[in-house]
Design a protein around this motif. Structure first.
Motif, PDB file in Angstrom:
ATOM      1  N   ARG A   1       1.834   6.585  -7.026  1.00 23.15           N
ATOM      2  CA  ARG A   1       0.847   7.607  -7.395  1.00 23.15           C
ATOM      3  C   ARG A   1       1.421   9.010  -7.193  1.00 23.15           C
ATOM      4  N   GLU A   2       2.163   9.201  -6.108  1.00 23.29           N
ATOM      5  CA  GLU A   2       2.721  10.518  -5.819  1.00 23.29           C
ATOM      6  C   GLU A   2       3.770  10.933  -6.846  1.00 23.29           C
ATOM      7  N   VAL A   3       4.705  10.052  -7.169  1.00 17.63           N
ATOM      8  CA  VAL A   3       5.789  10.441  -8.081  1.00 17.63           C
ATOM      9  C   VAL A   3       5.349  10.480  -9.532  1.00 17.63           C
ATOM     10  N   THR A   4       4.182   9.913  -9.839  1.00 10.33           N
ATOM     11  CA  THR A   4       3.672   9.983 -11.211  1.00 10.33           C
ATOM     12  C   THR A   4       2.501  10.952 -11.318  1.00 10.33           C
ATOM     13  N   ALA A   5       2.275  11.729 -10.263  1.00 12.44           N
ATOM     14  CA  ALA A   5       1.169  12.697 -10.229  1.00 12.44           C
ATOM     15  C   ALA A   5      -0.165  12.028 -10.559  1.00 12.44           C
ATOM     16  N   GLY A   6      -0.321  10.783 -10.095  1.00 12.51           N
ATOM     17  CA  GLY A   6      -1.571  10.058 -10.289  1.00 12.51           C
ATOM     18  C   GLY A   6      -1.757   9.430 -11.649  1.00 12.51           C
ATOM     19  N   ARG A   7      -0.776   9.589 -12.539  1.00 15.36           N
ATOM     20  CA  ARG A   7      -0.902   9.002 -13.880  1.00 15.36           C
ATOM     21  C   ARG A   7      -0.805   7.482 -13.847  1.00 15.36           C
ATOM     22  N   VAL A   8      -0.118   6.949 -12.845  1.00 15.65           N
ATOM     23  CA  VAL A   8       0.013   5.507 -12.681  1.00 15.65           C
ATOM     24  C   VAL A   8      -0.618   5.151 -11.345  1.00 15.65           C
ATOM     25  N   ASP A   9      -1.592   4.243 -11.382  1.00 17.10           N
ATOM     26  CA  ASP A   9      -2.296   3.821 -10.175  1.00 17.10           C
ATOM     27  C   ASP A   9      -2.422   2.300 -10.188  1.00 17.10           C
ATOM     28  N   PRO A  10      -1.346   1.605  -9.802  1.00 17.48           N
ATOM     29  CA  PRO A  10      -1.360   0.148  -9.872  1.00 17.48           C
ATOM     30  C   PRO A  10      -2.349  -0.463  -8.878  1.00 17.48           C
TER      31      PRO A  10
ATOM     32  N   GLU B   1       1.542  -5.324 -10.846  1.00 17.19           N
ATOM     33  CA  GLU B   1       1.564  -3.990 -11.457  1.00 17.19           C
ATOM     34  C   GLU B   1       2.351  -3.010 -10.586  1.00 17.19           C
ATOM     35  N   THR B   2       2.202  -3.140  -9.281  1.00 16.09           N
ATOM     36  CA  THR B   2       2.913  -2.270  -8.353  1.00 16.09           C
ATOM     37  C   THR B   2       4.416  -2.464  -8.473  1.00 16.09           C
ATOM     38  N   LEU B   3       4.847  -3.718  -8.469  1.00 20.55           N
ATOM     39  CA  LEU B   3       6.280  -4.008  -8.571  1.00 20.55           C
ATOM     40  C   LEU B   3       6.838  -3.581  -9.918  1.00 20.55           C
ATOM     41  N   THR B   4       6.091  -3.827 -10.984  1.00 19.38           N
ATOM     42  CA  THR B   4       6.536  -3.438 -12.326  1.00 19.38           C
ATOM     43  C   THR B   4       6.645  -1.920 -12.442  1.00 19.38           C
ATOM     44  N   ALA B   5       5.623  -1.207 -11.955  1.00 19.36           N
ATOM     45  CA  ALA B   5       5.646   0.256 -12.024  1.00 19.36           C
ATOM     46  C   ALA B   5       6.790   0.813 -11.184  1.00 19.36           C
ATOM     47  N   ALA B   6       7.025   0.227 -10.024  1.00 18.72           N
ATOM     48  CA  ALA B   6       8.122   0.695  -9.164  1.00 18.72           C
ATOM     49  C   ALA B   6       9.471   0.481  -9.846  1.00 18.72           C
ATOM     50  N   ALA B   7       9.667  -0.688 -10.448  1.00 18.34           N
ATOM     51  CA  ALA B   7      10.928  -0.965 -11.143  1.00 18.34           C
ATOM     52  C   ALA B   7      11.136   0.010 -12.301  1.00 18.34           C
ATOM     53  N   GLN B   8      10.083   0.272 -13.063  1.00 12.87           N
ATOM     54  CA  GLN B   8      10.190   1.218 -14.175  1.00 12.87           C
ATOM     55  C   GLN B   8      10.529   2.613 -13.678  1.00 12.87           C
TER      56      GLN B   8
ATOM     57  N   ALA C   1       0.839  -1.205   0.000  1.00 17.91           N
ATOM     58  CA  ALA C   1       0.000   0.000   0.000  1.00 17.91           C
ATOM     59  C   ALA C   1       0.870   1.250   0.000  1.00 17.91           C
ATOM     60  N   ASP C   2       1.944   1.231   0.775  1.00 18.40           N
ATOM     61  CA  ASP C   2       2.869   2.366   0.820  1.00 18.40           C
ATOM     62  C   ASP C   2       3.546   2.562  -0.537  1.00 18.40           C
ATOM     63  N   LEU C   3       3.960   1.468  -1.156  1.00 20.07           N
ATOM     64  CA  LEU C   3       4.601   1.546  -2.471  1.00 20.07           C
ATOM     65  C   LEU C   3       3.624   2.050  -3.527  1.00 20.07           C
ATOM     66  N   GLN C   4       2.382   1.583  -3.486  1.00 16.68           N
ATOM     67  CA  GLN C   4       1.371   2.069  -4.428  1.00 16.68           C
ATOM     68  C   GLN C   4       1.159   3.571  -4.270  1.00 16.68           C
ATOM     69  N   GLN C   5       1.092   4.030  -3.029  1.00 16.53           N
ATOM     70  CA  GLN C   5       0.914   5.467  -2.779  1.00 16.53           C
ATOM     71  C   GLN C   5       2.108   6.254  -3.303  1.00 16.53           C
ATOM     72  N   ALA C   6       3.307   5.753  -3.072  1.00 16.19           N
ATOM     73  CA  ALA C   6       4.505   6.443  -3.558  1.00 16.19           C
ATOM     74  C   ALA C   6       4.493   6.531  -5.081  1.00 16.19           C
TER      75      ALA C   6
END
Length: 93
Positions: free
Chosen positions: A36-45, A50-57, A29-34
């Motif tokens: 969303r924050e660093v992508t200005a809400g454009r990515v919402d896994p 999806e969360t792990l993939t988005a974080a790695a990217q 949940a913390d990683l998902q929030q982070a």
């Protein structure tokens, strides 16, 4: 002193697993929030994969940006940089 006994009751093992899953869920949940924050809400896994993939990217993207900024600070031309990464020249580790 840490002592690992095979005589633990099934309840304590189940409780440990429940606590682990709870902490893991909080971490995701913390990683998902982070993300969303660093992508200005454009990515919402929504899913863990999806969360792990988005974080790695995002980590790779931030690393490329960081390396580019380091090159600019050190005066190293952009052409010395490979597409997927490379060595930083100059004073930075």
């Amino acid at each position: 002193m840490s002592f690992n006994s095979n005589t633990e009751s099934p309840q304590s093992k189940a409780e440990q697993q429940r606590l682990y899953r709870e902490k893991e869920g909080e971490g995701f949940a913390d990683l998902q929030q982070a993300i969303r924050e660093v992508t200005a809400g454009r990515v919402d896994p929504a899913k863990r994969h999806e969360t792990l993939t988005a974080a790695a990217q995002k980590i790779r993207e931030l690393n490329r940006q960081n390396e580019e900024l380091r090159r600019q600070l050190n005066g190293v031309p952009h052409s010395s940089w490979g597409a997927q990464g490379g060595q930083t020249h100059g004073a930075w580790p």
